[in-house]
Design an enzyme around this catalytic site. Structure first.
Site, mmCIF file in Angstrom:
data_model
loop_
_atom_site.group_PDB
_atom_site.id
_atom_site.type_symbol
_atom_site.label_atom_id
_atom_site.label_comp_id
_atom_site.label_asym_id
_atom_site.label_seq_id
_atom_site.Cartn_x
_atom_site.Cartn_y
_atom_site.Cartn_z
ATOM 1 N N ALA A 194 0.823 -1.205 0.000
ATOM 2 C CA ALA A 194 0.000 0.000 0.000
ATOM 3 C C ALA A 194 0.858 1.255 0.000
ATOM 4 C CB ALA A 194 -0.913 0.003 1.231
ATOM 5 N N ALA B 100 6.782 -2.261 -4.295
ATOM 6 C CA ALA B 100 6.842 -1.557 -3.017
ATOM 7 C C ALA B 100 5.865 -0.382 -2.984
ATOM 8 C CB ALA B 100 8.267 -1.068 -2.758
ATOM 9 N N HIS B 101 5.760 0.232 -1.809
ATOM 10 C CA HIS B 101 4.799 1.313 -1.574
ATOM 11 C C HIS B 101 4.999 2.482 -2.525
ATOM 12 C CE1 HIS B 101 7.836 3.837 0.461
ATOM 13 N NE2 HIS B 101 8.286 2.689 0.947
ATOM 14 N N ASN B 102 3.892 3.020 -2.996
ATOM 15 C CA ASN B 102 3.835 4.235 -3.806
ATOM 16 C C ASN B 102 4.468 4.103 -5.183
ATOM 17 O OD1 ASN B 102 4.018 5.611 -0.734
ATOM 18 N ND2 ASN B 102 2.489 6.454 -2.120
ATOM 19 N N THR C 280 8.294 4.075 -4.550
ATOM 20 C CA THR C 280 8.124 5.277 -5.360
ATOM 21 C C THR C 280 8.819 5.171 -6.717
ATOM 22 O OG1 THR C 280 8.223 6.440 -3.224
ATOM 23 C CG2 THR C 280 7.957 7.802 -5.138
#
Length: 368
Positions: free
Chosen positions: A256, A277-279, A297
């Protein structure tokens, strides 16, 4: 849903959280703020934060100066630092006689309220905890029908007795044994969850997606920030958004996002044991073979392909239709259309020449 002005937020942070805040720019209209978003996605009613990184190459390790100039947040938390610190990051944008606050006003000309704090990441978390509430319940309900329920109608969804479905599953779906669709998740028409698939809250899946055994979507990402000498876990509340006709191989994980969701476009196909991974932001028609992974990211533009075992560090962009060959390690942004290989990943033709020359050198040495 909250609706507060910038002064109310700052008053709360100062009086209740004992966080020192300084307005570098304060809007006179007192317009309400009602949302939050990542730095480059924030609009005039959103709250966001910036940790102070400026990079000459977009997404190499942070946003470029041009991207920062375009930020249009309603309220932005920025770090307290001297002119020297700012000049060290991007000396070209600073004048010799600039004051401590002038550089930040120049960097963010379109932000209505700029508030300097010691730790923008921590302040953003404290803001979210209070004004959005535990679990970000309002944000979780976006696009999700909690009351629709599930069943065994003529058009489905078909749900195995051992599955647990508390969120919304649309017609034509198959939810296999041991699957869990948590409250606040939404699975679109015609999706197939094969077995032991876990869909966390605030995950919204489009139509016609396939999730093989053991897939996990929306778990908290591996993110930490420092506060008072210790590392604290980042609350990844923003979930995941997945487009249409995507497939996820066995034991793949999509984490998330923090204040903006991890995003996957249409027609993306991820093999087994892939880590997103996140973002991260994935465009359309992405292909990732087994054991590939993206750091937080990372941006993959449309048509990107990752061969088996390839990895990418976080905060970079892999351009449209680029190819990352097997076991390559991407440590900086890749231009559109390029094929890269090796570690650190470089243009494949240069890498091939290097490999040939190394073999020739080794052969000559053995022949002596």
């Amino acid at each position: 849903m909250f609706s507060v002005c910038a002064s109310e937020i700052v008053d709360y942070l100062q009086n209740e959280c004992h966080i020192e805040c300084e307005f570098l720019r304060k809007s006179l209209d007192g317009a309400p703020l009602s949302g939050f978003a990542a730095l480059t996605q924030a609009r005039e009613n959103d709250v966001s934060f910036w940790v102070g990184r400026i990079e000459s190459v977009t997404h190499a390790n942070g946003p470029s100066n041009d991207e920062l100039n375009g930020v249009a947040a309603g309220l932005l938390f920025v770090p307290k630092f001297s002119r020297a610190n700012v000049s060290e990051n991007d000396g070209k944008s600073m004048s010799d006689n600039a004051t401590m606050r002038d550089p930040l006003l120049e960097i963010f000309p379109h932000v209505k309220n700029i508030v300097a704090v010691a730790e923008p990441y921590h302040v953003m978390v404290k803001f979210l905890e209070h004004f959005e509430g535990d679990g970000f319940n309002d944000n979780m309900k976006t696009g999700v029908d909690f009351d629709a329920g599930v069943g065994y109608g003529e058009n489905g969804p078909w749900i195995h007795p051992s599955a647990v479905v508390e969120g919304f599953v649309d017609e034509g779906c198959f939810v296999g044994p041991g699957c869990v669709v948590m409250r606040g998740a939404s699975v679109g028409r015609g999706c197939r969850l094969e077995s032991n698939v876990t869909i966390y809250p605030n995950v919204i899946v489009g139509e016609g997606c396939i999730f093989q055994a053991g897939v996990v979507v929306g778990s908290r990402g591996f993110g930490f920030y420092e506060h008072e000498g210790e590392r604290r876990m980042v609350p990844h509340f923003a979930g995941v958004r997945i487009g249409n006709r995507c497939s996820f191989g066995a034991n793949t994980v999509v984490a998330a996002g923090f204040i903006s969701p991890t995003t996957i476009g249409d027609n993306c196909h991820l093999d087994s044991m892939v880590q997103i991974a996140h973002n991260c932001v994935l465009g359309n028609n992405i292909y990732m073979a087994s054991q590939t992974a993206l750091g937080g990211t990372t941006i993959l533009e449309d048509g990107v392909q990752f061969a088996g075992g390839a990895k990418a560090a976080g905060h970079l962009t892999v351009g449209k239709n680029a190819i990352v060959t097997a076991k390559a390690g991407v440590t900086k942004s890749v231009p559109a259309g390029k094929t890269v290989a090796g570690f650190p990943a470089i243009d494949i033709e240069i890498w091939r020449r290097q490999m040939v020359e190394l073999r020739m050198m080794a052969k000559k040495k053995l022949e002596k």
